[in-house]
Design an enzyme around this catalytic site. Structure first.
Site, PDB file in Angstrom:
ATOM      1  N   ASN A 211       0.858  -1.201   0.000  1.00 26.95           N
ATOM      2  CA  ASN A 211       0.000   0.000   0.000  1.00 26.95           C
ATOM      3  C   ASN A 211       0.886   1.240   0.000  1.00 26.95           C
ATOM      4  O   ASN A 211       2.102   1.153   0.009  1.00 26.95           O
ATOM      5  CB  ASN A 211      -0.954  -0.033   1.207  1.00 26.95           C
ATOM      6  N   ALA A 276       1.606   1.207  11.689  1.00 30.89           N
ATOM      7  CA  ALA A 276       1.875   0.618  10.371  1.00 30.89           C
ATOM      8  C   ALA A 276       0.585   0.363   9.617  1.00 30.89           C
ATOM      9  O   ALA A 276      -0.454   0.083  10.217  1.00 30.89           O
ATOM     10  CB  ALA A 276       2.646  -0.692  10.541  1.00 30.89           C
ATOM     11  N   LYS A 290      10.068 -16.171 -10.408  1.00 34.62           N
ATOM     12  CA  LYS A 290       9.181 -15.228 -11.097  1.00 34.62           C
ATOM     13  C   LYS A 290       8.140 -16.009 -11.905  1.00 34.62           C
ATOM     14  O   LYS A 290       8.510 -16.893 -12.692  1.00 34.62           O
ATOM     15  CB  LYS A 290      10.018 -14.331 -12.015  1.00 34.62           C
ATOM     16  N   PRO A 309      -2.127 -11.843  10.204  1.00 34.17           N
ATOM     17  CA  PRO A 309      -2.412 -11.647  11.632  1.00 34.17           C
ATOM     18  C   PRO A 309      -2.649 -10.165  11.922  1.00 34.17           C
ATOM     19  O   PRO A 309      -2.032  -9.299  11.288  1.00 34.17           O
ATOM     20  CB  PRO A 309      -1.136 -12.136  12.324  1.00 34.17           C
ATOM     21  N   ASP A 310      -3.537  -9.876  12.858  1.00 36.43           N
ATOM     22  CA  ASP A 310      -3.774  -8.487  13.276  1.00 36.43           C
ATOM     23  C   ASP A 310      -2.828  -8.200  14.445  1.00 36.43           C
ATOM     24  O   ASP A 310      -3.047  -8.650  15.578  1.00 36.43           O
ATOM     25  CB  ASP A 310      -5.244  -8.310  13.689  1.00 36.43           C
ATOM     26  N   LYS A 346     -10.744  -4.114  19.204  1.00 29.98           N
ATOM     27  CA  LYS A 346      -9.352  -4.570  19.354  1.00 29.98           C
ATOM     28  C   LYS A 346      -8.878  -4.523  20.815  1.00 29.98           C
ATOM     29  O   LYS A 346      -7.767  -4.899  21.123  1.00 29.98           O
ATOM     30  CB  LYS A 346      -8.434  -3.731  18.474  1.00 29.98           C
TER      31      LYS A 346
END
Ligand code: CTP
Length: 401
Positions: A211, A276, A290, A309-310, A346
Site C-alpha cells: 500500500n 503501520a 518469477k 495476523p492483526d 481490538k
C-alpha cells in the site's frame, strides 16, 4: 543526516575557550533528541576546535566570518531567523561583555543582536575572570534582558586553579536547551514500541501486494518519543526514510515478520503504538521464482489471498496491566463512530482516528485527527506529524498518570 522543517533548530555559538571540545558532545546529544544543530564560531574558537569537526558532526556549513558565504550576504540575519534557540557554549568573558553591550563585531555577536529566539549562554572561564565585577555586571544585564545563563560550576580549570568557572555539564546544558525549545523530557524511563510503514506481501520473486504508506507518521512518533527521552524500538516496513537517530531500528517486510518483531520486543515496552499500514491480506502461495506470462497464467490471473495476523489485536491480548497499546484508524467518514468501534473490537487503550482522502493522510507531512479513549475524545487540528506525535504522547502520558 535527514533534516526537515519539522525539526526544531538550535544554533550553537562556540567561542574561544578550551571547553570548546565539549561542544562536540552537546551537538551529538541534541541531535539524539532529533534537534537540527547549526554552528557559528568566533575566529578564536577555531584555535581550539576546527570548523571541519563541527561540519562533520552537523552535516551543515559552519559559519565563522561575516562575509564567508557568497550566497548569503546577510548571513547573521538568516542564521538568527533559522534558529529556534541560540545557545552560546562555551561563552568567554569577552563575548559575554560584547553581548551585554550590544557589540556586534563578528558573525557570532552580530547574529546574537539579530536573534529574536531565546538565547542561552553557558559561560566558562578562569574563576577570577568569572568573579570580576565587570563579568558579574554583564551577567546581570544579560539576565535582566531575558538571556538564560547556565551558570558555570566549581571545578578544575584549565589554568590549573580550582573554582567557579568550569563549563556546566553537557547533560545540564542539553536539558536547558531542550527545555527552551519547549521539548519535554517526560518519558525518560519509558520504552516505546512503534510499528511504521507498509508491509509487502510477496506474490512471487518480483511481485508483491502493498500500500501507499510512507511511514512518516510512525517515524514522527519515534522522533517525538526520543525527544522526550524514551527508549524507542521502531519496527519498520520498507520506506524511503532515514533511520531515526537514537531508535533501535528493526526492518521487516511482511506482516508476519512485523508480528514476530513486535512479539520479541513487546515484553520490554511500556507503550506500543501500531501506526503501520499492515496489508490485511497476503497471497496464500508465494512463488519463490518469477511467475511467467504464458506458462503461469492460472497463478497470475487468480491470486488466492489469506488474512494476515492483526498485530494490534494480538498485542492487546498479550498486554499486561502496566502496558498501554495504541492503534490507528484511517477513516474517510464517521471518524468517532468508527474509531470507537475499533477501540472496543481490538481492546486497545487508545485509537488515533485520522482522516484520509482529500489529500490527507498517506505521504503528507501533516496530520489531524481525534484521539479516542474509553472516556475521552481529544480533537487534534492539522499540524506537522511530529507535533501530532507529541499530542499523542501528551494524551498517552495523561492516561498513564
Ligand atoms: N493493524 C495491525 N495489523 C493488521 C491490521 C491492522 O496491527 N493486520 C493495526 C494498524 O497498525 C492500525 C489499526 O490496526 O493501528 C488499523 O486497524 P484496521 O482494522 O486494519 O483498520 P483499517 O485498516 O482502517 O480497516 P477497516 O476500517 O476496514 O477496519
Amino acid at each position: 543526516m535527514e533534516t526537515n522543517s519539522n525539526q526544531p533548530t538550535v544554533l550553537i555559538g562556540v567561542t574561544g575557550c578550551i571547553a570548546a571540545y565539549k561542544t562536540c558532545e552537546i551537538v551529538r546529544q541534541l541531535q539524539k533528541a532529533s534537534v537540527r544543530v547549526k554552528v557559528v564560531m568566533t575566529q578564536h574558537a577555531t584555535e581550539f576546535v576546527g570548523p571541519t569537526t563541527f561540519r562533520a558532526l552537523t552535516h551543515e556549513p559552519v559559519a565563522v566570518d561575516l562575509f564567508d558565504e557568497a550566497g548569503a550576504p546577510v548571513h547573521h540575519v538568516s542564521l538568527a531567523q533559522e534558529c529556534d534557540v541560540f545557545l552560546i557554549a562555551p561563552c568567554t568573558a569577552n563575548v559575554l561583555a560584547k553581548l551585554a553591550n550590544g557589540v556586534a563585531d563578528d558573525l557570532l555577536t552580530t547574529t546574537a543582536v539579530a536573534c529574536e529566539a531565546p538565547i542561552l549562554v553557558a559561560p566558562a572561564m578562569n574563576v577570577h575572570m568569572y568573579e570580576d565585577a565587570t563579568t558579574q555586571e554583564n551577567l546581570r544585564m544579560l539576565k535582566s534582558r531575558g538571556v538564560q545563563v547556565i551558570e558555570p560550576k566549581v571545578g578544575w580549570l584549565a589554568c590549573g586553579e580550582t573554582g567557579k568557572g568550569a563549563l556546566e555539564s553537557v547533560e545540564v546544558i542539553v536539558a536547558a536547551t531542550l527545555n527552551a525549545l519547549g521539548l519535554k523530557r517526560d518519558m525518560e524511563d519509558i520504552s516505546v514500541l512503534i510499528t511504521a510503514g507498509p508491509t509487502v506481501e510477496p506474490i512471487d520473486a518480483v511481485r508483491f501486494i502493498s500500500n501507499h504508506s510512507s511511514g512518516k507518521m510512525g517515524y514522527a512518533l519515534a522522533k517525538a518519543a526520543i525527544q522526550r527521552g524514551a527508549q524507542v524500538t521502531l519496527v519498520s516496513g520498507p520506506v524511503a526514510l532515514e533511520p531515526v537517530d537514537g531508535a533501535k531500528m528493526v526492518y521487516v517486510k511482511t506482516a508476519r515478520e512485523m508480528l514476530a518483531a513486535c512479539e520479541e520486543n513487546f515484553e520490554e515496552a511500556d507503550v506500543a503504538i501500531c501506526s503501520a499500514a499492515v496489508a490485511d491480506m497476503r497471497p496464500l502461495h508465494a512463488s519463490d521464482r518469477k511467475l511467467k506470462k504464458g506458462s503461469d497464467d492460472a497463478q497470475l490471473s487468480t491470486i488466492a489471498l489469506v488474512e494476515n495476523p492483526d498485530i494490534l489485536a494480538k498485542l492487546c491480548v498479550m498486554k499486561r496491566e502496566d502496558q498501554l497499546v495504541v492503534g490507528f484508524a484511517a477513516e474517510t467518514d464517521d471518524l468517532v463512530e468508527n474509531g470507537k468501534a475499533k477501540l472496543a473490537r481490538k481492546h486497545a487503550d487508545m485509537i488515533v482516528a485520522n482522516k484520509v482522502g482529500d489529500g490527507k493522510g498517506f505521504g503528507t507531512d501533516d496530520n489531524e485527527g481525534i484521539l479516542i479513549t474509553a472516556n475521552n475524545l481529544i480533537e487534534v487540528p492539522s499540524m506537522s506529524k511530529v507535533r501530532f506525535a507529541h499530542a499523542i504522547f501528551d494524551a498517552i502520558n495523561s492516561l498513564e498518570a
